[in-house]
Design a protein around this motif. Structure first.
Motif, PDB file in Angstrom:
ATOM      1  N   ASP A 133      -9.859   6.333  -6.124  1.00 30.49           N
ATOM      2  CA  ASP A 133     -10.698   5.172  -6.230  1.00 30.49           C
ATOM      3  C   ASP A 133     -12.265   5.693  -5.852  1.00 30.49           C
ATOM      4  OD1 ASP A 133      -9.086   3.265  -7.092  1.00 30.49           O
ATOM      5  OD2 ASP A 133      -8.311   2.985  -5.118  1.00 30.49           O
ATOM      6  N   ASN A 134     -13.247   5.046  -6.391  1.00 30.87           N
ATOM      7  CA  ASN A 134     -14.432   5.166  -5.663  1.00 30.87           C
ATOM      8  C   ASN A 134     -14.919   4.092  -4.860  1.00 30.87           C
ATOM      9  OD1 ASN A 134     -17.035   5.826  -5.172  1.00 30.87           O
ATOM     10  ND2 ASN A 134     -17.798   5.162  -7.480  1.00 30.87           N
ATOM     11  N   VAL A 135     -14.622   4.637  -3.439  1.00 32.64           N
ATOM     12  CA  VAL A 135     -14.903   3.613  -2.510  1.00 32.64           C
ATOM     13  C   VAL A 135     -16.526   3.525  -1.845  1.00 32.64           C
ATOM     14  CG1 VAL A 135     -12.524   3.312  -1.699  1.00 32.64           C
ATOM     15  CG2 VAL A 135     -13.854   5.148  -0.750  1.00 32.64           C
ATOM     16  N   GLU A 136     -17.128   4.747  -2.458  1.00 27.60           N
ATOM     17  CA  GLU A 136     -18.393   5.004  -1.591  1.00 27.60           C
ATOM     18  C   GLU A 136     -19.343   3.636  -1.833  1.00 27.60           C
ATOM     19  OE1 GLU A 136     -21.149   6.161   0.608  1.00 27.60           O
ATOM     20  OE2 GLU A 136     -19.294   6.820   0.877  1.00 27.60           O
ATOM     21  N   GLU A 137     -19.318   3.310  -3.061  1.00 29.10           N
ATOM     22  CA  GLU A 137     -20.197   1.951  -3.562  1.00 29.10           C
ATOM     23  C   GLU A 137     -20.076   0.767  -2.487  1.00 29.10           C
ATOM     24  OE1 GLU A 137     -19.590  -1.578  -6.696  1.00 29.10           O
ATOM     25  OE2 GLU A 137     -18.272   0.247  -7.336  1.00 29.10           O
ATOM     26  N   TYR A 138     -18.933   0.603  -1.870  1.00 24.31           N
ATOM     27  CA  TYR A 138     -18.584  -0.485  -0.945  1.00 24.31           C
ATOM     28  C   TYR A 138     -19.268  -0.098   0.260  1.00 24.31           C
ATOM     29  CZ  TYR A 138     -15.960  -2.450  -4.717  1.00 24.31           C
ATOM     30  OH  TYR A 138     -15.514  -2.910  -5.709  1.00 24.31           O
ATOM     31  N   LEU A 172      -9.439  -1.825  -6.582  1.00 28.90           N
ATOM     32  CA  LEU A 172      -9.021  -0.946  -6.055  1.00 28.90           C
ATOM     33  C   LEU A 172      -7.623  -0.936  -5.609  1.00 28.90           C
ATOM     34  CD1 LEU A 172     -12.056  -0.833  -3.414  1.00 28.90           C
ATOM     35  CD2 LEU A 172     -11.848   0.805  -5.226  1.00 28.90           C
ATOM     36  N   SER A 173      -7.101   0.196  -5.203  1.00 30.63           N
ATOM     37  CA  SER A 173      -5.730   0.053  -4.910  1.00 30.63           C
ATOM     38  C   SER A 173      -5.441  -0.456  -3.379  1.00 30.63           C
ATOM     39  CB  SER A 173      -5.281   1.646  -4.641  1.00 30.63           C
ATOM     40  OG  SER A 173      -5.695   2.316  -3.562  1.00 30.63           O
ATOM     41  N   ALA A 174      -4.263  -1.050  -3.202  1.00 34.74           N
ATOM     42  CA  ALA A 174      -4.184  -1.451  -1.785  1.00 34.74           C
ATOM     43  C   ALA A 174      -4.464  -0.683  -0.805  1.00 34.74           C
ATOM     44  CB  ALA A 174      -2.691  -1.857  -1.895  1.00 34.74           C
ATOM     45  N   GLN A 175      -4.115   0.675  -0.895  1.00 33.33           N
ATOM     46  CA  GLN A 175      -4.495   1.690   0.237  1.00 33.33           C
ATOM     47  C   GLN A 175      -5.873   1.733   0.369  1.00 33.33           C
ATOM     48  OE1 GLN A 175      -2.048   2.982   2.099  1.00 33.33           O
ATOM     49  NE2 GLN A 175      -3.805   3.566   3.591  1.00 33.33           N
ATOM     50  N   SER A 176      -6.565   1.896  -0.541  1.00 38.88           N
ATOM     51  CA  SER A 176      -8.208   1.770  -0.628  1.00 38.88           C
ATOM     52  C   SER A 176      -8.892   0.606   0.192  1.00 38.88           C
ATOM     53  CB  SER A 176      -8.920   1.974  -1.798  1.00 38.88           C
ATOM     54  OG  SER A 176      -8.508   3.329  -2.272  1.00 38.88           O
ATOM     55  N   LYS A 177      -8.250  -0.420  -0.083  1.00 42.79           N
ATOM     56  CA  LYS A 177      -8.801  -1.907   0.303  1.00 42.79           C
ATOM     57  C   LYS A 177      -8.377  -1.713   2.025  1.00 42.79           C
ATOM     58  CE  LYS A 177      -8.133  -4.676  -3.882  1.00 42.79           C
ATOM     59  NZ  LYS A 177      -7.431  -5.625  -4.313  1.00 42.79           N
ATOM     60  N   LEU A 178      -7.162  -1.392   2.384  1.00 42.46           N
ATOM     61  CA  LEU A 178      -6.751  -1.495   3.650  1.00 42.46           C
ATOM     62  C   LEU A 178      -7.740  -0.496   4.468  1.00 42.46           C
ATOM     63  CD1 LEU A 178      -3.014  -1.424   3.898  1.00 42.46           C
ATOM     64  CD2 LEU A 178      -4.454  -3.188   4.492  1.00 42.46           C
ATOM     65  N   ALA A 187       0.885  -1.305   0.102  1.00 41.18           N
ATOM     66  CA  ALA A 187      -0.024   0.086   0.101  1.00 41.18           C
ATOM     67  C   ALA A 187       1.042   1.442  -0.110  1.00 41.18           C
ATOM     68  CB  ALA A 187      -0.891  -0.162   1.192  1.00 41.18           C
ATOM     69  N   LYS A 188       0.373   2.139  -0.839  1.00 39.47           N
ATOM     70  CA  LYS A 188       0.986   3.467  -0.686  1.00 39.47           C
ATOM     71  C   LYS A 188       0.135   4.371  -0.383  1.00 39.47           C
ATOM     72  CE  LYS A 188       3.836   2.624  -4.845  1.00 39.47           C
ATOM     73  NZ  LYS A 188       2.924   1.473  -5.538  1.00 39.47           N
ATOM     74  N   PRO A 189       0.299   5.274   0.910  1.00 35.78           N
ATOM     75  CA  PRO A 189      -0.536   6.099   1.142  1.00 35.78           C
ATOM     76  C   PRO A 189      -0.928   7.194   0.359  1.00 35.78           C
ATOM     77  CG  PRO A 189       0.979   5.824   2.908  1.00 35.78           C
ATOM     78  CD  PRO A 189       1.283   4.890   1.684  1.00 35.78           C
ATOM     79  N   ASP A 190      -2.302   7.812   0.269  1.00 35.20           N
ATOM     80  CA  ASP A 190      -2.502   8.914  -0.536  1.00 35.20           C
ATOM     81  C   ASP A 190      -3.079   8.374  -2.098  1.00 35.20           C
ATOM     82  OD1 ASP A 190      -1.817  10.529   1.511  1.00 35.20           O
ATOM     83  OD2 ASP A 190       0.231  10.775   0.429  1.00 35.20           O
ATOM     84  N   TRP A 228     -14.891  -9.800   1.244  1.00 33.78           N
ATOM     85  CA  TRP A 228     -14.339 -10.528   0.202  1.00 33.78           C
ATOM     86  C   TRP A 228     -14.398  -9.872  -1.442  1.00 33.78           C
ATOM     87  CZ3 TRP A 228     -11.029 -13.898   1.401  1.00 33.78           C
ATOM     88  CH2 TRP A 228     -11.018 -14.357   2.768  1.00 33.78           C
ATOM     89  N   GLU A 229     -15.515  -9.301  -1.405  1.00 32.60           N
ATOM     90  CA  GLU A 229     -15.607  -8.368  -2.773  1.00 32.60           C
ATOM     91  C   GLU A 229     -14.376  -7.252  -2.990  1.00 32.60           C
ATOM     92  OE1 GLU A 229     -19.548  -7.113  -3.194  1.00 32.60           O
ATOM     93  OE2 GLU A 229     -18.992  -5.884  -5.038  1.00 32.60           O
ATOM     94  N   ILE A 230     -14.186  -6.731  -1.946  1.00 37.42           N
ATOM     95  CA  ILE A 230     -13.094  -5.692  -1.925  1.00 37.42           C
ATOM     96  C   ILE A 230     -11.651  -6.184  -2.425  1.00 37.42           C
ATOM     97  CG2 ILE A 230     -11.883  -4.142  -0.332  1.00 37.42           C
ATOM     98  CD1 ILE A 230     -14.684  -3.392   0.921  1.00 37.42           C
TER      99      ILE A 230
END
Ligand code: AMP
Ligand code: ZN
Length: 466
Positions: free
Chosen positions: A353-358, A387-393, A345-348, A380-382
């Protein structure tokens, strides 16, 4: 948010009495023995209700009792006090037993990431409050007594039993198995408010003076007194296991409504039972497993929490060791996935990413009567998304405030082998030395079912974590 209310038998839109604070009460443990994993399922269900409310923006005040007197072996008014039973079993004073198992319960809570109630009160610390309610009930004509006890007269309350949906007539004709006919009671569903230390309870150790004579409270009155003391009346949500609907919760409602002339709680939520190998769990069946049984077999406590997250609270869950294996494997995969993400993951990078859907899907699952299996599927869907690693985290740590799986700090998967498993490996070597291959195979199966791999080497059995 929609919640299933046992009282109306419907999904209802949840509206708290005070928009700034949801008041929630859960019936606590009877501290005469270890909590079994069925009991623990109910506390995890209640924890998920509380965490979901908090996630959805409510401030929650959570109260719970500790039953350390008055809960008889039968949930009605039959048999020995469970505390006396525990005390005799271990040759100790009932209060010594109570404090020991209370502490043990709090340890189980911590191991399973069950949030501790904001206010916890023991039955033995609220005798005066319980007596006050009995006095009120007496003054209003809801009680009668004989030389053994003071009883609540359910025939004085036209809607007695509304929680279970069974009316008085059904009960009089014995439609309910748990109603035990007691010749001392006017109506079979009447229940004890105060036992005198006479007759079969002559030697009851815990006893207090009262306006009616020395004795001890019946089980149900403590919850009416403690919930009112901690949360006021009415409060918003009252929880417990489904076995409480017919007797314990029906009686709490009867006492509190008769004494104070208004509802006790607005929403009644009940968690379904845990079954073991599709059957009842219990001491006589030899399968009343406790959390330690799970740990001794090489599992993490959170493997059990993960197992329960996969079932909706209103469905029965069947416990098997195979299901524990599958949960252990799935949670380990989840931990490993998070550890990988943390490396890359890289911060920032989440801003693109559009995370609102999740977020929306997760909120929708919780708002749908605390549908945790649906919420878990979003995790599990995420992991499988682009999505980027940072968004997932970020999403996983946000969701973990409900799931309670330690996803922000995943354990590096345990590589040490528990002593119990090492012992089994040693026994297996001995069985092989004696050419007892049936026993050696059985021991292999036991080691494997605890989630370890068995390899044969020149120097004997080698155990590896999977
Ligand atoms: P107790 O300590 O006996 O007062 O019970 C604690 C809680 O465990 C209560 O809310 C019960 O409804 C619940 N309970 C008892 N047996 C089971 C079971 N097999 N599965 C789920 N919950 C249970
Ligand atoms: Zn209760």
């Amino acid at each position: 948010m929609k919640l299933y209310n046992t009282l109306s038998r419907k999904l209802e839109e949840f509206t708290p009495i005070d928009p700034n604070e949801v008041r929630m009460y859960t019936c606590g443990p009877t501290v005469y023995d270890f909590a079994h994993i069925g009991n623990l399922r109910t506390y995890i269900f209640e924890d998920l209700v509380r965490r979901s409310l908090t996630y959805l923006g409510y401030t929650v005040k959570h109260g719970m009792n500790i039953t350390d007197v008055g809960h008889l072996v039968g949930d009605g008014d039959e048999g020995e006090d469970k505390m006396d039973k525990g005390a005799k079993r271990e040759g100790k004073h009932p209060l010594e037993i109570a404090r020991m198992y209370e502490e043990q319960f709090f340890k189980d809570e911590a191991a399973l990431n069950i949030l501790h109630a904001h206010e916890v009160r023991r039955a033995t610390d609220t005798i005066a409050e319980q007596i006050e309610i009995i006095k009120l009930l007496e003054a209003k004509g809801f009680t009668y007594s004989d030389e053994f006890a003071i009883y609540f007269d359910t025939s004085k309350l036209p809607d007695y039993g509304k929680l279970s949906g069974q009316n008085l007539e059904d009960k009089k004709t014995g439609a309910r198995e748990e109603v035990v006919v007691d010749i001392l009671k006017r109506n079979p569903q009447d229940f004890v408010l105060w036992f005198f230390t006479r007759g079969k309870y002559e030697h009851h150790i815990l006893r207090w003076p009262s306006p009616w004579g020395e004795g001890f409270p019946g089980w149900h009155i403590e919850c009416s007194a403690i919930s009112r003391t901690l949360l006021g009346q009415p409060f918003d949500i009252h929880c417990g296991g489904v076995d409480h609907i017919g007797t314990h919760h029906s009686n709490e409602i009867a006492q509190s409504e008769a004494a104070f002339g208004g509802p006790l709680a607005n929403y009644w939520m009940h968690g379904e039972f845990l079954l073991i190998n599709a059957g009842r769990m219990g001491k006589s069946e030899g399968n009343a497993y406790i959390l330690k049984t799970i740990i001794d077999r090489g599992y993490r406590p959170l493997d059990y929490r993960y197992l329960l997250l996969q079932g909706h609270y209103r469905s029965q869950v069947n416990f098997t060791w195979e299901a524990m294996d599958a949960s252990h494997t799935a949670l380990t995969r989840l931990y490993n996935a998070v550890l990988e993400l943390q490396k890359t993951a890289k911060p920032d990078t989440d801003s693109v990413d559009n995370v609102e859907e999740y977020h929306e899907k997760f909120r929708a699952a919780l708002s749908d009567d605390v549908n945790i299996p649906k919420a878990l599927a979003v995790v599990w869907e995420i992991l499988g998304s682009k999505l980027s690693a940072q968004s997932k985290l970020n999403l996983l740590s946000n969701f973990d405030s409900v799931l309670g799986l330690d996803l922000e700090h995943p354990p590096i998967v345990e590589t040490t082998i528990p002593e119990e498993i090492k012992k089994l490996a040693h026994e297996r070597d001995e069985a092989r030395a004696h050419k007892d291959f049936a026993k050696s195979d059985e021991l292999r199966a036991r080691i494997e079912s605890a989630g370890f791999e068995v390899l044969d080497s020149k120097s004997g059995t080698v155990i590896k974590t999977r």
